[in-house]
Design a protein around this motif. Structure first.
Motif, mmCIF file in Angstrom:
data_model
loop_
_atom_site.group_PDB
_atom_site.id
_atom_site.type_symbol
_atom_site.label_atom_id
_atom_site.label_comp_id
_atom_site.label_asym_id
_atom_site.label_seq_id
_atom_site.Cartn_x
_atom_site.Cartn_y
_atom_site.Cartn_z
ATOM 1 N N ILE A 233 0.829 -1.205 0.000
ATOM 2 C CA ILE A 233 0.000 0.000 0.000
ATOM 3 C C ILE A 233 0.863 1.255 0.000
ATOM 4 C CG2 ILE A 233 -1.706 1.323 1.295
ATOM 5 C CD1 ILE A 233 -2.925 -1.289 2.238
ATOM 6 N N SER A 234 1.897 1.301 0.834
ATOM 7 C CA SER A 234 2.735 2.506 0.913
ATOM 8 C C SER A 234 3.469 2.771 -0.390
ATOM 9 C CB SER A 234 3.724 2.386 2.075
ATOM 10 O OG SER A 234 4.604 1.301 1.896
ATOM 11 N N ALA A 235 3.783 1.729 -1.153
ATOM 12 C CA ALA A 235 4.475 1.913 -2.432
ATOM 13 C C ALA A 235 3.621 2.669 -3.445
ATOM 14 C CB ALA A 235 4.877 0.558 -2.998
ATOM 15 N N GLN A 236 2.317 2.732 -3.200
ATOM 16 C CA GLN A 236 1.407 3.414 -4.122
ATOM 17 C C GLN A 236 1.229 4.898 -3.796
ATOM 18 O OE1 GLN A 236 -2.260 0.988 -4.971
ATOM 19 N NE2 GLN A 236 -1.391 -0.309 -3.354
ATOM 20 N N LEU A 237 1.866 5.374 -2.733
ATOM 21 C CA LEU A 237 1.728 6.777 -2.323
ATOM 22 C C LEU A 237 2.684 7.631 -3.145
ATOM 23 C CD1 LEU A 237 1.651 6.153 1.541
ATOM 24 C CD2 LEU A 237 -0.322 6.626 0.056
ATOM 25 N N SER A 238 2.149 8.407 -4.060
ATOM 26 C CA SER A 238 2.995 9.155 -4.992
ATOM 27 C C SER A 238 3.850 10.220 -4.308
ATOM 28 C CB SER A 238 2.122 9.804 -6.077
ATOM 29 O OG SER A 238 1.183 10.710 -5.512
ATOM 30 N N ARG A 239 3.391 10.733 -3.173
ATOM 31 C CA ARG A 239 4.176 11.732 -2.444
ATOM 32 C C ARG A 239 5.004 11.110 -1.325
ATOM 33 N NH1 ARG A 239 0.902 17.428 -1.865
ATOM 34 N NH2 ARG A 239 2.810 17.857 -0.671
ATOM 35 N N GLY A 240 5.011 9.792 -1.264
ATOM 36 C CA GLY A 240 5.838 9.100 -0.296
ATOM 37 C C GLY A 240 5.272 9.103 1.107
ATOM 38 N N ALA A 241 6.048 8.530 2.022
ATOM 39 C CA ALA A 241 5.614 8.412 3.419
ATOM 40 C C ALA A 241 6.645 9.034 4.351
ATOM 41 C CB ALA A 241 5.391 6.949 3.789
ATOM 42 N N VAL A 242 6.149 9.574 5.458
ATOM 43 C CA VAL A 242 6.979 10.096 6.546
ATOM 44 C C VAL A 242 6.814 9.160 7.730
ATOM 45 C CG1 VAL A 242 7.404 12.019 8.117
ATOM 46 C CG2 VAL A 242 6.642 12.467 5.764
ATOM 47 N N VAL A 243 7.915 8.703 8.309
ATOM 48 C CA VAL A 243 7.879 7.894 9.525
ATOM 49 C C VAL A 243 8.427 8.727 10.675
ATOM 50 C CG1 VAL A 243 8.810 5.869 10.711
ATOM 51 C CG2 VAL A 243 8.034 5.678 8.342
ATOM 52 N N VAL A 244 7.653 8.829 11.755
ATOM 53 C CA VAL A 244 8.003 9.650 12.914
ATOM 54 C C VAL A 244 8.347 8.738 14.083
ATOM 55 C CG1 VAL A 244 7.186 11.402 14.536
ATOM 56 C CG2 VAL A 244 6.470 11.485 12.130
ATOM 57 N N ALA A 245 9.540 8.915 14.653
ATOM 58 C CA ALA A 245 9.984 8.077 15.769
ATOM 59 C C ALA A 245 10.601 8.947 16.857
ATOM 60 C CB ALA A 245 10.987 7.026 15.289
ATOM 61 N N GLY A 246 10.564 8.428 18.070
ATOM 62 C CA GLY A 246 11.108 9.133 19.219
ATOM 63 C C GLY A 246 10.347 8.713 20.462
ATOM 64 N N THR A 247 10.765 9.194 21.600
ATOM 65 C CA THR A 247 10.118 8.817 22.851
ATOM 66 C C THR A 247 8.894 9.672 23.128
ATOM 67 O OG1 THR A 247 12.301 8.217 23.726
ATOM 68 C CG2 THR A 247 10.498 8.385 25.294
ATOM 69 N N ASN A 248 9.049 10.972 23.066
ATOM 70 C CA ASN A 248 7.963 11.890 23.393
ATOM 71 C C ASN A 248 7.546 12.709 22.178
ATOM 72 O OD1 ASN A 248 8.124 11.018 26.016
ATOM 73 N ND2 ASN A 248 9.063 12.879 26.836
ATOM 74 N N GLY A 249 6.243 12.978 22.076
ATOM 75 C CA GLY A 249 5.743 13.908 21.068
ATOM 76 C C GLY A 249 5.380 13.305 19.723
ATOM 77 N N LYS A 250 5.448 11.985 19.589
ATOM 78 C CA LYS A 250 5.204 11.369 18.270
ATOM 79 C C LYS A 250 3.785 11.617 17.767
ATOM 80 C CE LYS A 250 6.220 7.139 19.590
ATOM 81 N NZ LYS A 250 6.696 7.361 20.960
ATOM 82 N N THR A 251 2.797 11.407 18.618
ATOM 83 C CA THR A 251 1.410 11.527 18.166
ATOM 84 C C THR A 251 1.083 12.962 17.781
ATOM 85 O OG1 THR A 251 0.715 9.663 19.551
ATOM 86 C CG2 THR A 251 -1.000 11.172 18.810
ATOM 87 N N THR A 252 1.457 13.913 18.624
ATOM 88 C CA THR A 252 1.176 15.317 18.333
ATOM 89 C C THR A 252 1.894 15.764 17.067
ATOM 90 O OG1 THR A 252 0.812 15.852 20.664
ATOM 91 C CG2 THR A 252 1.404 17.670 19.207
ATOM 92 N N THR A 253 3.175 15.435 16.939
ATOM 93 C CA THR A 253 3.942 15.884 15.779
ATOM 94 C C THR A 253 3.461 15.216 14.498
ATOM 95 O OG1 THR A 253 5.848 16.210 17.225
ATOM 96 C CG2 THR A 253 6.267 16.194 14.861
#
Length: 470
Positions: A51-71
């Protein structure tokens, strides 16, 4: 893919996941944010990649301990304002199964996504597997703090898990990293992928010394203690090593001229290396949210979003559920701030007290279920001493509410201010609300599962939507 013959396994996985999600919600067994992904992944382990390979503008992956959901929500809002249709695990279910469930839910029966861009919040332990499956266009690394040691281990354990995944990124990928974090700076040094650094500079809000909960204030090259020319949050700041000369790298995106408006809002100026310098205002409080806004801005600038769009969108941003979420009920204003580790808890306390005393009644709800972390000894690393002396009453509730009340006692909080409300969180919430004077405000600081229980109690009352409906 829509013009090609459907992939039978993907079709079966997507439709099975959607069926499980619908059934889960109709039966009142939650939002269907994990079980559908388990089913989908069992049928087609390659669903997420397909599914992600079909996203023409690509994907952003957000990682870290705090603030992931908000960011992640900030980034999704910014991309949508830029004209993208975003596929996003917005509920915050951030293991592989949660991401797979969100992507299946956001696709049609053929497995074609109803969007052209992806924003994925990734759990620390799941990050390498998610990166391997998705092959993101941009990765955001926000911070590394001690959190759920029984599950994640020490920070270097996480870093050792992340580095191989980062090393496999192609030159076409971009890693946006918080260079105020010495460990993340070292972790992203020398990658084939393009690195974009962000951090704060010259803020008036500084810590006088490293807090007890600080984790990685040592040089990642020679293990010598670091010197901070400015220390902002835990071990984040303008750091350098006096022994080997290692120091914070030059920033590509810099936050400066920060103004915190109590527990309400903030303003921040953002400077780009060799380019623009522009202000943002946002209706969420705290230094940690300034870092979140700066991170989201750095990511979306790397994706070509113009500053005017970022300014307008952040000005209208509202917090994710449970993360500085404001609820009105019975003529009271109640703010929920998720707390899950010493660093995050300290920043919430720092914001609430603001150099004075606690001005509004507070409820601290502590659970020790799997999603919270079974070991609650981390409460002793939180600076509850900030609450000592005079101030508003503090209620303690949840499975480990008695432990919380005991910690407050040892922090010097007067026993008359400590109100034990038991393990039943809906009952505790009712009792707490009744203790808030009519027309006044209160603050709730829950761990993750306690937050879900309290929000569900509010949802049952009709005060909020269920989290998966937001």
């Amino acid at each position: 893919m829509s013009d090609e013959r459907p992939d039978p396994r993907l079709v079966l996985a997507v439709n099975a996941a959607r069926g499980v999600s619908t059934a889960s919600r109709k039966l009142g067994r939650g939002g269907g944010t994990a079980a559908p992904g388990l089913v989908a992944d069992r049928i087609d382990p390659n669903l997420l990649g397909k599914i992600s390979a079909q996203l023409s503008r690509g994907a952003v992956v957000v990682a870290g301990t705090n603030g992931k959901t908000t960011t992640s929500r900030m980034i999704a809002d910014l991309l949508e304002a830029d004209g993208a249709q975003v596929v996003h695990n917005r509920s915050g279910s951030n293991l592989v199964r949660g991401v797979a469930a969100a992507f299946a839910e956001s696709s049609n029966w053929r497995g074609v996504p109803n969007g052209n861009a992806g924003v994925i919040e990734a759990d620390e332990a799941a990050f390498p597997d998610i990166v391997r499956r998705v092959r993101p266009r941009v990765i955001l690394l926000m911070n590394l703090f001690r959190d759920q040691l029984d599950r994640y281990g020490e920070l270097r354990t996480i870093a050792s898990m992340w580095r191989p995944a980062l090393e496999k990124l192609p030159a076409s990928s971009t890693v946006v990293v918080n260079a105020d974090d010495p460990m993340l700076s070292a972790l992203t040094d020398g990658l084939a992928a393009k690195r974009v650094t962000f951090g704060m500079k010259g803020l008036r809000y500084q810590l006088a010394e490293l807090p007890h909960a600080a984790d990685s204030a040592i040089c990642q090259r020679c293990d010598s203690p670091l010197i901070y020319d400015a220390l902002y949050l835990s071990h984040l700041g303008e750091w350098r090593c006096p022994v080997c000369g290692n120091q914070r790298p030059e920033l590509d995106v810099t936050g400066h001229d920060l103004i915190l408006v109590g527990a309400d809002s903030l303003s921040l100026a953002i400077a780009e290396r060799g380019g623009n310098d522009w202000p943002v205002q946002i209706g969420v409080p705290g230094l940690y949210n300034a870092y979140n806004a700066l991170a989201a801005s750095a990511v979306t600038r790397a994706l070509g979003v113009v500053p005017a769009t970022i300014q307008k969108t952040l000005a209208a941003f509202t917090s994710a559920f449970g993360r500085i979420e404001r609820i009105s009920w019975k003529n009271r204003s109640i703010t929920i701030a998720l707390v899950k580790n010493p660093v995050g808890f300290n920043e919430v306390l720092r914001m609430l007290v603001g150099g004075g005393s606690l001005a509004m009644p507070a409820l601290i709800a502590i659970n020790d279920l799997a999603a919270d972390g079974r070991d609650v000894s981390w409460l002793w690393d939180v600076d509850f001493e900030l609450l000592a002396g005079e101030g508003a009453p503090i209620a303690a509730a949840g499975i480990r509410g008695a432990d919380m009340a005991n910690r407050l006692k040892y922090a010097g909080v007067d026993n008359a201010r400590i109100i034990p409300l038991g393990e039943d969180l809906p009952k505790a919430l009712d009792a707490f609300i009744e203790r808030i004077p009519d027309g006044e405000s209160g603050y709730i600081m829950p761990t993750y599962t306690a937050m879900l229980a309290i929000r569900q109690a509010f949802a049952d009352l009709g005060a909020v939507d269920d989290f998966w409906q937001q």
